[in-house]
Design a protein around this motif. Structure first.
Motif, PDB file in Angstrom:
ATOM      1  N   ARG A 159       0.841  -1.198   0.000  1.00  0.00           N
ATOM      2  CA  ARG A 159       0.000   0.000   0.000  1.00  0.00           C
ATOM      3  C   ARG A 159       0.878   1.251   0.000  1.00  0.00           C
ATOM      4  O   ARG A 159       1.838   1.357   0.762  1.00  0.00           O
ATOM      5  CB  ARG A 159      -0.931   0.034   1.209  1.00  0.00           C
ATOM      6  CG  ARG A 159      -1.928   1.208   1.156  1.00  0.00           C
ATOM      7  CD  ARG A 159      -2.830   1.217   2.378  1.00  0.00           C
ATOM      8  NE  ARG A 159      -3.731   0.094   2.397  1.00  0.00           N
ATOM      9  CZ  ARG A 159      -4.898   0.051   1.732  1.00  0.00           C
ATOM     10  NH1 ARG A 159      -5.272   1.076   0.991  1.00  0.00           N
ATOM     11  NH2 ARG A 159      -5.679  -0.999   1.823  1.00  0.00           N
TER      12      ARG A 159
ATOM     13  N   GLU B 153      -4.028 -12.425   8.284  1.00  0.00           N
ATOM     14  CA  GLU B 153      -3.302 -11.317   7.680  1.00  0.00           C
ATOM     15  C   GLU B 153      -2.701 -10.407   8.748  1.00  0.00           C
ATOM     16  O   GLU B 153      -3.268 -10.225   9.822  1.00  0.00           O
ATOM     17  CB  GLU B 153      -4.229 -10.510   6.764  1.00  0.00           C
ATOM     18  CG  GLU B 153      -4.672 -11.293   5.535  1.00  0.00           C
ATOM     19  CD  GLU B 153      -5.463 -10.448   4.547  1.00  0.00           C
ATOM     20  OE1 GLU B 153      -5.748  -9.262   4.867  1.00  0.00           O
ATOM     21  OE2 GLU B 153      -5.794 -10.956   3.460  1.00  0.00           O
ATOM     22  N   ARG B 154      -1.541  -9.856   8.426  1.00  0.00           N
ATOM     23  CA  ARG B 154      -0.850  -8.945   9.333  1.00  0.00           C
ATOM     24  C   ARG B 154      -0.333  -7.756   8.536  1.00  0.00           C
ATOM     25  O   ARG B 154       0.229  -7.914   7.454  1.00  0.00           O
ATOM     26  CB  ARG B 154       0.318  -9.658  10.018  1.00  0.00           C
ATOM     27  CG  ARG B 154       1.110  -8.783  10.976  1.00  0.00           C
ATOM     28  CD  ARG B 154       2.143  -9.622  11.716  1.00  0.00           C
ATOM     29  NE  ARG B 154       3.226 -10.042  10.842  1.00  0.00           N
ATOM     30  CZ  ARG B 154       4.394  -9.407  10.728  1.00  0.00           C
ATOM     31  NH1 ARG B 154       4.616  -8.297  11.447  1.00  0.00           N
ATOM     32  NH2 ARG B 154       5.330  -9.862   9.933  1.00  0.00           N
ATOM     33  N   THR B 155      -0.541  -6.555   9.072  1.00  0.00           N
ATOM     34  CA  THR B 155      -0.077  -5.343   8.409  1.00  0.00           C
ATOM     35  C   THR B 155       1.289  -4.949   8.956  1.00  0.00           C
ATOM     36  O   THR B 155       1.486  -4.887  10.170  1.00  0.00           O
ATOM     37  CB  THR B 155      -1.067  -4.185   8.633  1.00  0.00           C
ATOM     38  OG1 THR B 155      -2.338  -4.537   8.063  1.00  0.00           O
ATOM     39  CG2 THR B 155      -0.574  -2.905   7.954  1.00  0.00           C
TER      40      THR B 155
ATOM     41  N   GLU C 179       4.047   0.373   3.518  1.00  0.00           N
ATOM     42  CA  GLU C 179       3.165  -0.565   4.229  1.00  0.00           C
ATOM     43  C   GLU C 179       2.874  -1.759   3.340  1.00  0.00           C
ATOM     44  O   GLU C 179       2.724  -1.623   2.127  1.00  0.00           O
ATOM     45  CB  GLU C 179       1.852   0.135   4.605  1.00  0.00           C
ATOM     46  CG  GLU C 179       0.820  -0.750   5.281  1.00  0.00           C
ATOM     47  CD  GLU C 179      -0.494  -0.029   5.532  1.00  0.00           C
ATOM     48  OE1 GLU C 179      -1.559  -0.623   5.254  1.00  0.00           O
ATOM     49  OE2 GLU C 179      -0.461   1.135   5.998  1.00  0.00           O
ATOM     50  N   PHE C 180       2.820  -2.944   3.961  1.00  0.00           N
ATOM     51  CA  PHE C 180       2.363  -4.107   3.209  1.00  0.00           C
ATOM     52  C   PHE C 180       1.607  -5.049   4.132  1.00  0.00           C
ATOM     53  O   PHE C 180       1.752  -4.996   5.363  1.00  0.00           O
ATOM     54  CB  PHE C 180       3.513  -4.829   2.492  1.00  0.00           C
ATOM     55  CG  PHE C 180       4.553  -5.452   3.381  1.00  0.00           C
ATOM     56  CD1 PHE C 180       4.414  -6.746   3.860  1.00  0.00           C
ATOM     57  CD2 PHE C 180       5.719  -4.760   3.706  1.00  0.00           C
ATOM     58  CE1 PHE C 180       5.388  -7.336   4.660  1.00  0.00           C
ATOM     59  CE2 PHE C 180       6.710  -5.330   4.500  1.00  0.00           C
ATOM     60  CZ  PHE C 180       6.539  -6.622   4.975  1.00  0.00           C
ATOM     61  N   VAL C 181       0.771  -5.880   3.539  1.00  0.00           N
ATOM     62  CA  VAL C 181      -0.016  -6.866   4.280  1.00  0.00           C
ATOM     63  C   VAL C 181       0.490  -8.244   3.905  1.00  0.00           C
ATOM     64  O   VAL C 181       0.663  -8.558   2.712  1.00  0.00           O
ATOM     65  CB  VAL C 181      -1.517  -6.735   3.962  1.00  0.00           C
ATOM     66  CG1 VAL C 181      -2.305  -7.887   4.591  1.00  0.00           C
ATOM     67  CG2 VAL C 181      -2.050  -5.404   4.466  1.00  0.00           C
ATOM     68  N   THR C 182       0.779  -9.064   4.923  1.00  0.00           N
ATOM     69  CA  THR C 182       1.276 -10.414   4.691  1.00  0.00           C
ATOM     70  C   THR C 182       0.288 -11.439   5.237  1.00  0.00           C
ATOM     71  O   THR C 182      -0.451 -11.165   6.192  1.00  0.00           O
ATOM     72  CB  THR C 182       2.659 -10.591   5.351  1.00  0.00           C
ATOM     73  OG1 THR C 182       3.129 -11.922   5.141  1.00  0.00           O
ATOM     74  CG2 THR C 182       2.597 -10.328   6.845  1.00  0.00           C
TER      75      THR C 182
ATOM     76  N   ARG D 292       4.045  -1.948   8.871  1.00  0.00           N
ATOM     77  CA  ARG D 292       4.243  -0.540   8.518  1.00  0.00           C
ATOM     78  C   ARG D 292       5.677  -0.137   8.844  1.00  0.00           C
ATOM     79  O   ARG D 292       6.192  -0.450   9.914  1.00  0.00           O
ATOM     80  CB  ARG D 292       3.271   0.362   9.284  1.00  0.00           C
ATOM     81  CG  ARG D 292       1.807   0.117   8.947  1.00  0.00           C
ATOM     82  CD  ARG D 292       0.896   1.079   9.694  1.00  0.00           C
ATOM     83  NE  ARG D 292      -0.502   0.873   9.352  1.00  0.00           N
ATOM     84  CZ  ARG D 292      -1.301   0.027   9.967  1.00  0.00           C
ATOM     85  NH1 ARG D 292      -0.830  -0.694  10.985  1.00  0.00           N
ATOM     86  NH2 ARG D 292      -2.562  -0.107   9.592  1.00  0.00           N
TER      87      ARG D 292
END
Length: 238
Positions: A99, A190-192, A180-183, A194
């Motif tokens: 993101r 899911e985990r964000t 930022e990315f989501v894994t 930052r």
């Protein structure tokens, strides 16, 4: 605006005072070699700790402990995955999406005071610690001031008419950065992730690095979302 007050908390005298101590770090960040190829073909890394460790005044006893600051500010981009701030790299196939956020507003969402506290907690009490703390804190303040100046310059170049209103043209003229990315982990949870303030500010200062991150993610099939959640077209950002 609140963003303006937070980033503008440095008065004219304060900005000039920190410039002398922080300009070295910002100059090195600006000149730091970016990825050779885009998308990235070989692992590439930037670290605040490693950067400060190269300063000629850093005592030898402090150079190795500065590696602990990777948890405060680092980014790693490779053909296999991505990592922020000392965490293990996440394989691209486990990243749901990247993101983008406006660099200026993303930096303003952090607190310089909080980052300074984290810095003090990470660096052990060794000879040269006080000097290193001052150098890194001064570098962050100088970097924030530089980003704010860039934002103001963009606003002046664009003009309030183009932005539609004074509010829209006031603080959001920085580049969009991939901070930022989501894994997706075990059981599909899911985990964000930052980036911290140092990493976000570095990416805002170096849009070429953020672009390399974005294009490497796209090459791996990872969607790249804008700040409003819509997918960005290739070549559109940052």
């Amino acid at each position: 605006m609140e963003i303006g007050r937070r980033l503008g908390g440095l008065g004219a005298s304060a900005r000039s005072a920190v410039a002398a101590s922080g300009s070295w770090m910002v100059a090195r960040m600006s000149a730091y070699p970016g990825p050779v190829a885009v998308p990235v073909g070989e692992p590439w890394e930037f670290s605040v700790g490693a950067l400060i460790a190269r300063h000629p005044r850093v005592p030898k006893a402090l150079a190795k402990p500065l590696g602990a600051l990777d948890g405060l500010g680092s980014v790693r981009i490779g053909p296999e995955g991505l990592g922020f701030d000392g965490e293990d790299d996440v394989p691209w196939e486990k990243i749901v999406h990247i993101r983008l956020h406006n660099g200026v507003t993303a930096v303003a969402a952090h607190s310089i005071e909080a980052e300074s506290e984290r810095l003090r907690a990470l660096l052990p009490p060794l000879p040269g610690r006080r000097w290193a703390l001052g150098k890194i804190a001064g570098g962050l303040k100088t970097l924030v001031a530089k980003l704010r100046e860039r934002s103001a310059r963009r606003r002046d170049e664009n003009g309030s008419e183009e932005n539609g209103s004074e509010e829209n043209g006031s603080e959001e003229n920085g580049p969009d950065v991939a901070c930022e990315f989501v894994t997706r982990g075990l059981l599909g949870r899911e985990r964000t992730v930052r980036a911290c303030m140092y990493t976000t500010a570095f990416l805002a200062l170096r849009p070429d690095v953020s672009n390399a991150l974005v294009e490497t993610a796209r090459a791996a099939g990872v969607p790249v979302l804008g700040s409003y959640g819509t997918e960005e077209m290739a070549g559109g950002t940052p």
